[in-house]
Design a protein around this motif. Structure first.
Motif, PDB file in Angstrom:
ATOM      1  N   VAL A  89       0.843  -1.200   0.000  1.00 54.69           N
ATOM      2  CA  VAL A  89       0.000   0.000   0.000  1.00 54.69           C
ATOM      3  C   VAL A  89       0.877   1.250   0.000  1.00 54.69           C
ATOM      4  O   VAL A  89       0.628   2.201  -0.750  1.00 54.69           O
ATOM      5  N   LEU A  90       1.923   1.210   0.815  1.00 56.76           N
ATOM      6  CA  LEU A  90       2.823   2.357   0.902  1.00 56.76           C
ATOM      7  C   LEU A  90       3.489   2.623  -0.444  1.00 56.76           C
ATOM      8  O   LEU A  90       3.571   3.774  -0.900  1.00 56.76           O
ATOM      9  N   ALA A  91       3.923   1.531  -1.093  1.00 58.72           N
ATOM     10  CA  ALA A  91       4.597   1.691  -2.380  1.00 58.72           C
ATOM     11  C   ALA A  91       3.641   2.291  -3.405  1.00 58.72           C
ATOM     12  O   ALA A  91       4.009   3.167  -4.195  1.00 58.72           O
ATOM     13  N   TYR A  92       2.389   1.840  -3.343  1.00 62.38           N
ATOM     14  CA  TYR A  92       1.391   2.350  -4.284  1.00 62.38           C
ATOM     15  C   TYR A  92       1.157   3.835  -4.064  1.00 62.38           C
ATOM     16  O   TYR A  92       1.147   4.637  -5.001  1.00 62.38           O
ATOM     17  N   ARG A  93       0.992   4.217  -2.793  1.00 56.73           N
ATOM     18  CA  ARG A  93       0.794   5.632  -2.465  1.00 56.73           C
ATOM     19  C   ARG A  93       2.006   6.455  -2.887  1.00 56.73           C
ATOM     20  O   ARG A  93       1.875   7.552  -3.448  1.00 56.73           O
ATOM     21  N   ALA A  94       3.176   5.906  -2.616  1.00 52.04           N
ATOM     22  CA  ALA A  94       4.393   6.634  -2.963  1.00 52.04           C
ATOM     23  C   ALA A  94       4.490   6.798  -4.471  1.00 52.04           C
ATOM     24  O   ALA A  94       4.890   7.857  -4.969  1.00 52.04           O
ATOM     25  N   GLN A  96       1.980   7.044  -6.527  1.00 50.94           N
ATOM     26  CA  GLN A  96       1.044   8.094  -6.917  1.00 50.94           C
ATOM     27  C   GLN A  96       1.594   9.479  -6.581  1.00 50.94           C
ATOM     28  O   GLN A  96       1.518  10.413  -7.385  1.00 50.94           O
ATOM     29  N   GLU A  97       2.134   9.598  -5.366  1.00 51.42           N
ATOM     30  CA  GLU A  97       2.556  10.904  -4.876  1.00 51.42           C
ATOM     31  C   GLU A  97       3.838  11.361  -5.570  1.00 51.42           C
ATOM     32  O   GLU A  97       3.942  12.494  -5.997  1.00 51.42           O
ATOM     33  N   LEU A  98       4.813  10.447  -5.634  1.00 50.76           N
ATOM     34  CA  LEU A  98       6.117  10.846  -6.131  1.00 50.76           C
ATOM     35  C   LEU A  98       6.261  10.621  -7.628  1.00 50.76           C
ATOM     36  O   LEU A  98       7.207  11.093  -8.234  1.00 50.76           O
ATOM     37  N   MET A 106      14.118   8.358  -5.558  1.00 49.12           N
ATOM     38  CA  MET A 106      13.558   8.743  -4.267  1.00 49.12           C
ATOM     39  C   MET A 106      14.623   9.298  -3.347  1.00 49.12           C
ATOM     40  O   MET A 106      14.347   9.674  -2.229  1.00 49.12           O
ATOM     41  N   ASP A 113      12.100  19.699   0.327  1.00 50.39           N
ATOM     42  CA  ASP A 113      10.676  19.814   0.631  1.00 50.39           C
ATOM     43  C   ASP A 113      10.338  21.088   1.380  1.00 50.39           C
ATOM     44  O   ASP A 113      10.966  21.417   2.331  1.00 50.39           O
TER      45      ASP A 113
END
Lengths: 113, 495, 141
Positions: A89-94, A96-98, A106, A113
């Motif tokens: 889930v974290l990888a998926y969110r990352a 999308q975000e990054l 990364m 930031d």
């Protein structure tokens, strides 16, 4: 039999290391999965690969298998299931975000930031 | 009451489950979390009193007798750490109310917060090596969530690295436990200790040295000792202040606790591994100090100071005589309190200025004298200026170093105090003195309310230093148990 | 977003779903003396729901099963903690469970354990957590 298991575990660790050194996040996650598989098999092997009856109190079998490694593996599997799911889930969110799944991109200093 | 020692684990667990239901009602969440946090502190205090009067307490969970089932053991060392954890958790909770923001609060912040405390208290209390792994994972899972909660880019990026490092170290932990199990055939820590004692009469077998080093790697990754601290400055930079304070105060200390516990209980036959530990501890001090001096970012300066503190504590452990162990235990508790206070103070500074870059901050003491002087006292306590709490611990560690004829190490610990003082005074001189500036976020920051939490911690830490005479019996009881594994073994196995 | 029109899968799932769900309940109850239990039963139930999700879209499934899986997780946790903390009342060590043989009409001799309630909690937690994960990934396209 232990020798065969040792080889299997070695190959699993080897593959896991190779995958974790790659740049794609998904490969890294697969690598961590393989690493934990290797560790689980190691517990099983370290407990001794014996044949025998199920370890139930009060039975009359001549030899029992050691129940502890199995209990440990079950616990470890549940934990690694949870961690892997969270990682996905974290990888998926990352992603999308990054906008990238390449770990190389990364990298970054705090000043970005 | 038989179950007393599980209460500091059970109360946060139960609270965490209840808080999931209340995720939209912020006020209710705060009330429940505060009440449960106070209850944990009281429960932990009762545990300390019970251990003080009746010696090491053990609880065989699920009524399985000691070497077979899972055992929870509370000796003075772990009871003191659980108590400190509960205090730090309570204070950080107070700070969270004003700073964390409604987005976090609605997204299960308090629930996950409580699960983190479950993991930390559990790791301190458990007497079973595999159960230690389980509590580590509970703690780590919660820390992943707390780290990523908010979902900014830097958080996502750093969470991935943090997660990957910890997944690998968890796998190593499982592997180390597997090796240990194949050698001693048990998982109960007291039982492991007595079995290792049996086979180590003519020196510890080589395989056990390997296992000792593996444990050092696993716990060293969590505790951030010299070659393994690389992940920490990045990951700890990302989360908001209360989470950072929790991480800085508790998570690394769990690693330090585990090293102390396993080394003093299992591997005390092999002084070579202790030598390795001592070298790594000294290197951690050196590299931590270099980092703390080099950075101009207040968060990073304090983060590198964690590494210094870990080094100092582990140096005390590695000498392994009464004085140094007493000092290490004393310093460990001091460091948990003061690191939480410093991170919260840094959080206050950031909430005023909107930046953590020291070059953009100056003259804060003109308008925030309370903040300035609290920071000053905290900085002195960190460096170990008498009569504040850092002094006694460091004194004992250095004295223990001289007694153990490890002159270079003791000298480095002494020198590090000076440089640590320099690194925090750099923040004080540059950030608090100088020309007054105005900052954008200044109007919104509720400084007075935010300041309550760190002030409580600094006061506790000062009392801890001034009242060290009356606290010392507790600390030396903890040190006695660490130095004599038989006390621990007899209490658990009841032979 | 329902773009496929997979008639075979849809028809098969309508029948299979109940078998999977029923079998998961069987696995859960069998777990007391034989292989099975809350964890594997919960995973199987979650598997059934995932199959439903694959066949239909999330909106339809939410219509069929209006369950907040996070709340389900919390309920499961409370079940598990509650049954294990019950031993605190009797001053027995934490997690100690009681059991006894009971004779019930129709069902015959049964061995009833409080550990089953604990396992039920595990079951809920597993279903809740698994579905939360799947939904988190699946919700946004």
């Amino acid at each position: 039999m232990e020798i065969v298991m040792a080889f299997v575990i070695g190959i699993l660790f080897m593959t896991a290391t190779y995958l974790m050194l790659s740049k794609s996040l998904l490969r890294i996650i697969v690598g961590t999965g393989l690493l934990s598989h290797g560790a689980h098999l190691l517990i099983l092997t370290m407990g001794g690969l014996k044949r025998g009856a199920a370890p139930i109190l009060g039975g009359n079998a001549e030899s029992y298998t050691d129940p502890l490694p199995q209990a440990l593996i079950l616990t470890a599997i549940v934990i690694s299931f949870g961690v892997t799911a969270f990682f996905l889930v974290l990888a998926y969110r990352a992603y999308q975000e990054l906008g990238t799944d390449n770990v190389e991109e990364m990298r970054g200093t705090q000043k970005d930031d | 009451m038989t179950n007393l020692i599980i209460l500091p684990i059970l109360i946060p667990l139960f609270t965490g489950a209840i808080l999931i239901f209340l995720n939209k009602r912020i006020i209710a969440q705060r009330v429940v979390a505060t009440i449960s946090s106070i209850c944990s502190v009281i429960a932990a205090w009762l545990v300390i009193q019970k251990v003080r009067t009746e010696g090491v307490q053990s609880l065989n969970v699920s009524s399985w007798d000691a070497p077979f089932g899972i055992t929870l053991v509370s000796d003075m060392f772990s009871a003191l750490l659980v108590f400190t954890t509960s205090i730090v958790a309570f204070v950080c909770l107070l700070y969270s109310f004003k700073s964390i923001g409604q987005e976090h609060e609605k997204y299960y912040y308090y629930a996950v917060y409580n699960f983190l405390i479950v993991g930390v208290n559990g790791a301190f209390t458990t007497g079973d090596i595999f159960n230690l792994f389980v509590f580590f994972e509970v703690m780590l899972m919660s820390s992943y969530v707390l780290l990523v909660l908010g979902g900014t880019k830097i958080q996502l990026r750093e969470s991935i690295k943090y997660l990957l490092v910890n997944v690998i170290s968890s796998a190593l932990f499982v592997i180390a436990v597997a090796y240990l199990y194949s050698v001693v055939g048990t998982l109960n820590m007291a039982h492991i200790s007595s079995r290792i004692h049996e086979i180590s009469i003519n020196g510890m077998p080589g395989i056990l040295t390997v296992i000792a080093v593996m444990f050092l790697i696993v716990f060293g990754l969590k505790g951030a000792i010299f070659p393994l601290y690389f992940w920490m400055p990045g990951s700890y930079y990302a989360p908001p202040a209360p989470v950072l304070a929790l991480f800085g105060a508790l998570l690394t200390k769990v690693g330090v606790y585990s090293i102390t516990r396993t080394y003093t209980l299992f591997f005390y036959h092999d002084m070579e591994t202790f030598g390795l530990l001592s070298i790594l501890a000294i290197l951690s001090i050196i590299f931590g100090v270099i980092g703390a001096i080099a950075y101009w970012d207040i968060k990073n300066i304090i983060i590198y100071n964690i590494i210094v503190a870990v080094g100092v504590i582990l140096y005390g452990v590695s000498i392994l005589n009464t004085t140094s162990i007493t000092g290490a235990v004393y310093y460990l508790i001091h460091d948990m309190l003061i690191k939480a206070a410093l991170f919260l103070l840094v959080g206050v500074v950031i909430s005023i200025t909107g930046t953590s870059n020291l070059k953009n901050i100056s003259g804060l003491i003109n308008r925030y004298p309370g903040l300035g002087w609290t920071f000053f006292i905290a900085a002195l306590a960190l460096a170990g200026i008498p009569p504040l709490s850092g002094f006694v611990g460091k004194l004992l560690i250095v004295q223990g170093g001289f007694e153990g004829e490890s002159l270079i190490g003791a000298f480095i610990v002494l020198m590090s105090s000076l440089l640590v003082l320099f690194s925090v005074m750099k923040i004080f001189i540059n950030g608090f003195w100088g020309k007054d500036r105005t900052y954008r976020e200044e109007e919104e920051a509720p400084v007075k309310r935010l300041l309550i939490a760190p002030v409580i911690l600094v006061v506790i830490s000062a009392l801890y230093g001034i009242g060290s005479e009356s606290i010392l019996p507790y600390i030396s009881q903890a040190a006695d148990t660490l130095l004599d594994p038989d006390i621990y073994i007899n209490a658990v196995l009841k032979e | 977003m329902r773009n496929t029109n997979n008639i075979i899968l849809e028809t098969a799932v309508k029948v299979l779903l109940f078998f999977i769900a029923l079998y998961s309940v069987y696995i859960f109850t069998a777990g007391h003396y034989y292989p099975g239990g809350g964890f594997i039963g919960g995973l199987m139930t979650a598997g059934a729901i995932v199959l439903l999700l694959i066949t239909y879209d999330i909106k339809t499934v939410v219509g069929i099963l209006p369950v907040n899986f996070r709340i389900l997780t919390a309920i499961g946790l409370l079940f598990a903690i509650g049954t294990s903390a019950g031993s605190l009342i009797f001053d027995a060590p934490f997690l100690t469970h009681a059991f006894g043989d009971v004779h019930l009409p129709i069902l015959g001799d049964l061995s009833l354990h409080t550990a089953t309630l604990f396992d039920l909690g595990v079951y809920f937690v597993v279903v809740g957590v698994t579905m939360t994960i799947i939904q988190t990934i699946g919700e946004d396209e």
